[in-house]
Structures are given as structure tokens and as C-alpha cells.
Design an enzyme around this catalytic site. Structure first.
Site, PDB file in Angstrom:
ATOM      1  CD  GLU A 139      -4.302  -3.149  -9.643  1.00 31.50           C
ATOM      2  OE1 GLU A 139      -4.074  -4.075 -10.375  1.00 31.50           O
ATOM      3  OE2 GLU A 139      -4.195  -3.178  -8.490  1.00 31.50           O
ATOM      4  NE  ARG A 141       2.072  -5.751  -7.288  1.00 31.54           N
ATOM      5  CZ  ARG A 141       1.809  -6.231  -6.284  1.00 31.54           C
ATOM      6  NH1 ARG A 141       0.741  -6.983  -6.503  1.00 31.54           N
ATOM      7  NH2 ARG A 141       2.161  -5.994  -4.954  1.00 31.54           N
ATOM      8  CG  HIS A 149      -4.955  -5.693  -6.316  1.00 36.06           C
ATOM      9  ND1 HIS A 149      -3.894  -5.133  -6.859  1.00 36.06           N
ATOM     10  CD2 HIS A 149      -4.392  -6.488  -5.521  1.00 36.06           C
ATOM     11  CE1 HIS A 149      -2.592  -5.582  -6.647  1.00 36.06           C
ATOM     12  NE2 HIS A 149      -3.037  -6.784  -5.467  1.00 36.06           N
TER      13      HIS A 149
END
Lengths: 312, 312
Positions: free
Chosen positions: A254, A225, A273
Site C-alpha cells: 500500500e 490492514r 484506504h
């Protein structure tokens, strides 16, 4: 011997039906089946299951939602399995790709439009003999270790317990370090892979102090993360060249906004991602289903059993 | 027990001296030594060796020059070993990097300056469950197989004899195909790695006909010699998108001239024959020396023995 009957749902699930068939079973309606493979949400899950259903395979790796929905309580006689571990391989493969691309200087190679061999020679590194610290030796970390050791990399696996990481394909001599001893790892590793869960404790686990202890050739890979890495400190280190580079499948913030320096720094690799895209998730779940149907038919222990009384 | 004495030359060779020490031996002058580790050319090699020298380790993988120079004839009582196999690991690692970067769509990722996740998702592939044909299962191929199998790739190894490829770390079930049956491989493999020697027979082994049988997602990796691939046919296939892409550490012509389309095609990755740069060669040779000094001291069979009577 007749083939075991397995129901698949919701609706049509061609890849899963194929997985059931390849496992030597046959697909059937719920009333006839001994098992159910479920590729949907708790909300879609049937309110009632026929008595013949002994086992249900879910498509989620983490099943908090299923606990919240009370599904396990509703069917106390049924064995449930999750897809825990099934999706780790794709992220581990992506991690290996990012690390190798960094260590072998691929970003600058891709910008080249002429034969810059002598200039590039000293920048082409190797994982052979290099130490890779994997912070968070859960599913992704355990999937990554057997991919790294054949390259001659030495592993430092960092986990909460400090207990040795064991799994087929993982050598016995992998060093394991307890998370509270992580401070001693930065100065003696060549590269760092972040694969730990995002918690209050792991926020900015990689900051200016940690980056300062790495080598000018060190790559930092984050596939966990974005919050685990202090982005501003990372950008400073990348600009100053105090580390080799960063490979990031996750960022903070993000999505990474347009114009952010990470998009254009020559020693940063950003993938949005997408280390585990939908079509690979489906293929990985189908593989998991195939393996578990074989195990169920053989009466062997199932992968990723859910133990409702333990809460996972 | 006193430690075995090993001479190292020509001149100062700090990395090799360290390797000798790490192997449990000690460095010494030629007159005192039982073995000589030689990091130079045949022309520099001593005209005479003391009688105490039983074994000489050379730094070359192919030793044609040493035969031509008559060195083995001059010292018939001395055992010689080459560095055959020592340098394959770095090229294999580079091959894995090129293949993973291609399959996971890294070139386009590196051009991105915004979060193009949904656009990229369908292009991110995996080696899990993919078939990789390795044409030429010599040192590089044998080093590559144990790096690919932990990723879940299926291997088709193509060699001259069709004999099973065996080596620690290579699963028993690797399919081996004889080179004269290669024509049947193109249509059933996902990716192709070229690692065969350049001969009259292997020239343009990958041409328009072979490329036409590959898949739109197939990557072709060449780490052998440029002449094995028909460059014009490859450029046509890359432009048309009939294959996924190409990762080339070798080209034809080589060096690839400025302005060549391979420099700018979005699905081509070119590295300028730097998969095994000088500093990695030295590290690999030192590792080979360390292993062989241990073996010599133990009386165990040495790696890469030269058999002058057989001519290699």
C-alpha cells in the site's frame, strides 16, 4: 441554570464549537471553562491547565502518543476521554457498501452498456440468510453488526476472548467464536470481513488454505490492514474464480502500485484506504463531542474514558 | 402430537417442501393435507379441493389475476394468503446498495487504475446524519427504513395518508409526510428513494423542477417504475452535475436502449430491473411459507391474508 462553559482548541474549531452549542453548553476561554475539547496533537497541548478544567476530550482513538508525551501524568486530577469508537461507523458503512456491491454484482453492472438482465439475474445475490464472519469484533466489527442484521444476515463474530459481543442494536443470538477456533469458520461462512488489528499473529490470516475453503460466491472484505491478507493467494483465487470477489480498502503493498492485477480483475473492488476520509472524521468527532458534552453536563458516564493507571 | 400435513404444488417443489419441513410440518398429498402451498398460476390451480384443505398459500404478491379467475369465489370456506411483502426485502437491499455505492463514490473507484486517495477523499460521503426521503412507504419503503436507520440516516417517509409508518425495527421518530406535501421535501432532503406505484399521478414525479431543488451531492434512486422519473430531465441534471448521481433499477424507456446516455454517464448506475431475480424470489417465498406454516400450526394470524370481500 446557566449553560456549562467549554473551551475548544487549538485555534478556531467551528464544527466543534457548533457541537458544544448543540449539546446545550456554551464555548468559553480556558480560564472560565469546566471542560476542554482538543482537536490537536500532544505537542500542541497546553503546558498548564487552569484548576477549573475538570475534563479534556481528545480527538484520537488510540492515545499511545499521549501516554508517551506524559500528558496524563501532568494532569492527574483531570478526566480525559479519547475518541475511541467515534470513527468506526464510517469504516463499517464502507464495509457494508463493499460487501453489498460485491454480492449484488455491481462491478459488472457498471461495465455494462446494454440491458443484460437475463445474463445478470443468476449473479445477483443477497445477504438475506447469508452468514458473514467478522474477524475482529472491535469498534468496526461492533458498528457493522447492527448494520448487517436488519438485512437478514447471520453473523459469526470472531474475537480474542470469544466473549459475546454486546452493544445496543446487536441481537443476543450473534454467534461469537474465539480467534484460536477461526480455522473452523472458513468452510461454513458465506462471506468474510477482516477488521482485526495487524500483528505478527494476524499476518496472512487469509491465505491460500483459507481461501480454498470459501465458496465460489464468497466475498472477502478487508478494511483492517493489507498485511492480514496474502495478496498473491488472493489474486490467484480471484483469477480462478474460486471465490466470488474481494473488496479492499487496504492493500499489501500500500499504496497499490500502478499495473497491479487487483486494479483490473473484474471481481476486485479497490478503494484507496479512503473509508474514513478527513471530512467524515471531523463530523464523527463533532458527534462524539456533542454526546460527551451532554453526558458531562448530566453527570452521566462519559464515552471512551482514558484510564491512565491501566495504560489505555 | 402428529405433525401438520401440508400439500405443495404444482409438481415437485423441493425448496417449498423443505420450508414446510423446517416449519415443523410434513408434506402430504392433497387428500390428507390441511393446507396447500401453491407455486403456480390460477390457470393451473385445481378445480376442486378436498374438504380437509383449510388454507391455501399463493406465491403472488398482487392477486388481481386470482380474482379475475374467480378462484376465491369457488372456495368460499378456504382461507387464502398471498406473498405480499415477501419480495420487498430484496428490492430494499438493492436500494441500499445503490444508495451506498453512490454516496461513497464507488463508480469512479471502479474506473481507477491507480491510487487516487487524495483526489477521492472529498467525494467519499456517508449516510450518517444524512436525510433520505423515501417516496412511497409501502412494502419496499417499510423494509428499507430499518436498513437505513442503523447507519445514522434520518428518514422522511412519504405516503398517501401521512400516517406514521410502523413496523418492528422502525424507530418511533421517523418523520412521515403526506404525498400532497411532497413539494416541500425536495429542498430539505439529502437523497431521494422512489418506491411508489406507477399511476397517472406519479408520472414524472421527479422532473426538472424537483431535481433543481436537490443538492450537488444528492443521489436519486429509483426502484419503482421508470415512468416516475423524467429521464431527459435526469440526464440533464447528471450531465450538469447539479445532483450527485442516480441509481436506477428501472428506466424509461425500459429496457434502456443501447447507446442511451445513462449507460455511460459517470454518475449513473443502471441495473437492468434485476433487484429481485428469480432465485431470490423463490428463496423469499420459501421463507414466507415457513413463517406462515408455523403461524397456521400455532393458530396465530397469518401473514398477508387475502380478504375477498374487500377485493384484496
Amino acid at each position: 441554570m446557566s449553560r456549562m462553559a467549554v473551551a475548544v482548541g487549538p485555534g478556531e474549531q467551528p464544527m466543534l464549537e457548533q457541537a458544544v452549542t448543540e449539546a446545550g453548553a456554551r464555548t468559553a476561554g480556558l480560564d472560565e471553562a469546566r471542560a476542554l475539547v482538543w482537536n490537536g496533537s500532544p505537542a500542541q497541548f497546553p503546558d498548564h491547565l487552569p484548576d477549573g478544567i475538570e475534563w479534556v476530550q481528545l480527538n484520537a482513538a488510540g492515545v499511545e502518543d499521549w501516554f508517551d508525551a506524559g500528558v496524563f501524568e501532568r494532569f492527574p486530577r483531570v478526566r480525559f476521554t479519547s475518541a475511541a469508537g467515534a470513527y468506526a461507523a464510517s469504516v463499517a458503512e464502507h464495509t457494508l457498501m463493499l460487501l453489498l456491491a460485491g454480492v449484488r454484482y455491481l462491478p459488472e453492472h457498471l461495465r455494462a452498456e446494454s440491458w443484460r438482465q437475463r445474463e445478470f439475474f443468476p449473479h445477483v445475490g443477497s445477504l438475506r440468510g447469508a452468514t458473514v464472519a467478522i474477524v475482529g469484533a472491535g469498534g468496526i466489527g461492533r458498528a457493522l453488526i447492527p448494520m448487517l442484521t436488519p438485512l437478514g444476515a447471520k453473523i459469526i463474530a470472531v474475537n480474542r476472548s470469544g466473549r459475546a459481543v454486546t452493544r445496543p442494536g446487536i441481537p443476543d443470538d450473534v454467534e461469537t467464536v474465539r480467534a484460536d477456533e477461526l480455522a473452523g469458520v472458513w468452510s461454513r461462512t458465506d462471506h468474510v470481513v477482516i477488521a482485526a488489528p495487524a500483528t505478527a499473529e494476524t499476518r496472512h490470516l487469509v491465505g491460500a488454505k483459507e481461501l480454498a475453503q470459501l465458496k465460489p460466491s464468497s466475498w472477502v472484505i478487508n478494511v483492517a490492514r493489507g498485511s492480514l491478507v496474502d495478496t498473491d493467494a488472493l489474486v490467484d483465487a480471484l483469477r480462478a474464480g474460486t471465490i466470488g470477489g474481494a473488496g479492499l480498502d487496504v492493500t499489501d503493498p500500500e499504496p497499490l502500485p500502478d499495473g497491479h492485477p487487483l486494479w483490473t480483475l473484474p471481481n476486485a473492488i479497490v478503494t484507496p484506504h479512503d473509508s474514513n476520509p478527513p471530512q467524515l472524521r471531523m463530523a464523527a468527532f463533532a458527534e462524539h463531542v456533542r454526546a460527551n458534552v451532554v453526558r458531562f453536563a448530566d453527570g452521566a458516564p462519559l464515552r471512551a474514558p482514558i484510564e491512565p493507571e491501566r495504560g489505555y
